[in-house]
Write an enzyme that holds these catalytic residues in place. Structure first.
Site, mmCIF file in Angstrom:
data_model
loop_
_atom_site.group_PDB
_atom_site.id
_atom_site.type_symbol
_atom_site.label_atom_id
_atom_site.label_comp_id
_atom_site.label_asym_id
_atom_site.label_seq_id
_atom_site.Cartn_x
_atom_site.Cartn_y
_atom_site.Cartn_z
ATOM 1 N N GLY A 26 73.398 70.571 47.537
ATOM 2 C CA GLY A 26 74.252 69.750 46.688
ATOM 3 C C GLY A 26 73.490 69.155 45.521
ATOM 4 O O GLY A 26 72.454 68.510 45.715
ATOM 5 N N GLY A 27 74.018 69.358 44.325
ATOM 6 C CA GLY A 27 73.397 68.815 43.122
ATOM 7 C C GLY A 27 74.253 67.767 42.447
ATOM 8 O O GLY A 27 74.211 67.601 41.233
ATOM 9 N N GLY A 28 75.040 67.041 43.245
ATOM 10 C CA GLY A 28 75.834 65.945 42.707
ATOM 11 C C GLY A 28 75.027 64.662 42.670
ATOM 12 O O GLY A 28 73.786 64.678 42.688
ATOM 13 N N ALA A 30 74.499 62.329 44.948
ATOM 14 C CA ALA A 30 73.654 62.126 46.124
ATOM 15 C C ALA A 30 72.481 63.101 46.148
ATOM 16 O O ALA A 30 71.334 62.707 46.369
ATOM 17 C CB ALA A 30 74.481 62.262 47.399
ATOM 18 N N CYS A 187 86.002 56.870 46.675
ATOM 19 C CA CYS A 187 86.410 55.705 45.885
ATOM 20 C C CYS A 187 87.849 55.302 46.193
ATOM 21 O O CYS A 187 88.772 55.595 45.439
ATOM 22 C CB CYS A 187 86.245 55.947 44.391
ATOM 23 S SG CYS A 187 86.362 54.418 43.447
ATOM 24 N N CYS A 364 83.106 48.970 44.664
ATOM 25 C CA CYS A 364 84.290 49.576 44.059
ATOM 26 C C CYS A 364 84.706 48.726 42.867
ATOM 27 O O CYS A 364 85.329 47.678 43.039
ATOM 28 C CB CYS A 364 85.425 49.657 45.078
ATOM 29 S SG CYS A 364 86.863 50.548 44.456
#
Length: 438
Positions: A26-28, A30, A187, A364
């Site tokens: 994953g390269g988002g 996180a 979210c 949030c």
């Protein structure tokens, strides 16, 4: 593989292009954040890593700042300014990038396989592929989103977030419905953020009296944390916004402008709409859910404090894909990242974990109108944990909070977070600096 074997392998020479000391799926937010912080943690220990030591596996062309999609739907940002080519954020001098999609995990063999059939080995694995937005779980949604005249939109994808603004800005009169599904989503405040911004847009442009706004949610309350839920419900009542709880959207008939909901007691209810903003159901990716790493629901099963897997000690997870029992937000991922980096680096060097612990903090930023925002911050147990409590009542929307969301956060993200220099609410100060050096 035993802990001693992992530590021994870490002290060995450079790895091949199919084996890395750390593999990150994953390269988002996180995954990219974890890569940069793991580099920093090893450097702080006097054991700097080579570019081949950490590999990110992600086939995406673009890296998106997803919290900004609410701003796009509100007409405040262009979606094009909130993305960067993923490859440009993974410098070859520091990291390795495999433009592949992970398919299966074999934690007993310390390896994973991609959809193309390549197998990668690792000493430690970080699983951070985010979650899956399930448009197909609502009958008729995909077709409605693709139809420019349907009146149906969603800020929950890059492709459709600007349609939300197009629909909101063009809307003149009728019934506007904003939905939120039952269950876990990323979210959880975003479904009503876009509603509040639409409400305010219509009010400011003299259309408010001609538009009826309803919030129809599968959840039992406005928000999971009672303190903020009470404030948001009071705001809803004050503004004349309808609230229907325990109603989960199941299908859309775009030609008839009808939405079908399932109620908490299993009944069906059909509502007419003129404008419909939809938040689709969400859940773990199938390749994670079906893997040995998953818990009963399908999230990567990790310890809530250390982020280490409960059954495979050299596997870690953070962000939306993890089982961490807190709200899935970019802010949470930023708080988790240095904890994971401290523990993973310590584990690979010594077989032990560091003193770093995650307490579930998340945030949030709830847009309530143009120029004001309610800043919800809390930790495990839905206990408020507020950064500015000594200055503000954070249930009261503030202009300064609005500018954090609209201006500071996107700037800090692309100028500092993706380079490993920004720590969310801690700014430029690493809250785990002592654990990095240990």
């Amino acid at each position: 593989m035993s802990t001693s074997t992992i530590v021994k392998r870490f002290t060995s020479t450079a790895s091949s292009n199919t084996h890395h000391k750390v593999v990150i799926v994953g390269g988002g937010t996180a995954g990219l954040g974890a890569a940069r912080q793991i580099l920093a943690a090893f450097k702080a220990k006097g054991k700097p890593l080579k570019a081949a030591d950490i590999a990110i596996i992600d086939s995406a062309e673009w890296h998106h700042y997803q919290p900004g999609w609410t701003l796009v739907g509100s007409g405040l940002k262009s979606k094009y300014e909130l993305r960067r080519p993923l490859a440009s954020l993974i410098p070859q001098s520091l990291l390795t990038h495999h433009a592949e999609r992970a398919s299966t995990f074999e934690p007993e063999k310390n390896s994973l396989t991609t959809e193309s059939g390549r197998t990668f080995g690792y000493d430690a694995l970080v699983v951070a592929p985010g979650l899956k937005v399930k448009n197909d779980a609502i009958v008729g949604l995909s077709a409605a989103l693709a139809d420019a005249t349907s009146g149906v939109s969603s800020i929950y994808s890059y492709e459709t977030c600007d349609k939300a603004w197009t629909d909101i800005d063009a809307f003149r009169h009728g019934q506007a419905i904003f939905t939120q599904p039952a269950g876990v989503i990323k979210c959880a405040g975003a479904p009503q953020k876009i509603m509040w911004m639409a409400w305010d847009r219509w009010r400011r442009t003299g259309r408010g009296e001609n538009i009826k706004v309803d919030f129809v949610t599968g959840m039992p309350t406005m928000f999971s944390v009672p303190k903020y839920s009470e404030a948001l419900n009071a705001l809803r009542i004050e503004r004349g916004v309808g609230g229907t709880f325990g109603h989960d959207l199941k299908s859309i008939d775009a030609s008839a402008r009808k939405a079908t909901f399932k109620t908490a007691d299993g009944k069906t209810e059909i509502k007419d709409y003129t404008l419909l903003h939809v938040v689709p159901p969400q859940g773990p990716h199938d390749f994670v859910k079906k893997s040995p790493l998953a818990d009963a629901v399908g999230w990567v099963e990790v310890d809530p404090a250390t982020l280490q897997h409960k059954r495979y000690p050299n596997v870690f997870s953070l962000g939306d894909a993890s089982s961490l029992p807190t709200s899935k937000t970019a802010a949470a991922a930023m708080e988790q990242t240095p904890v994971l980096a401290a523990n993973l680096s310590k584990f690979l060097v010594s077989g032990q974990l560091s003193s770093a612990k995650y307490d579930g903090w998340t945030s949030c930023p709830l847009l309530t109108e143009y120029g004001k925002l309610m800043l919800a911050e809390f930790k495990y147990g839905l206990v408020p944990d507020e950064t500015f409590a000594s200055v503000y009542d954070q249930t009261v929307p503030q202009r300064s909070f609005y500018h954090l969301k609209r201006d500071l956060f996107p700037w800090a993200y692309f100028n500092h977070f993706v380079d490993g220099r920004w720590y969310g609410r801690h700014g430029f100060m690493n809250p785990q600096s002592k654990a990095y050096a240990s």
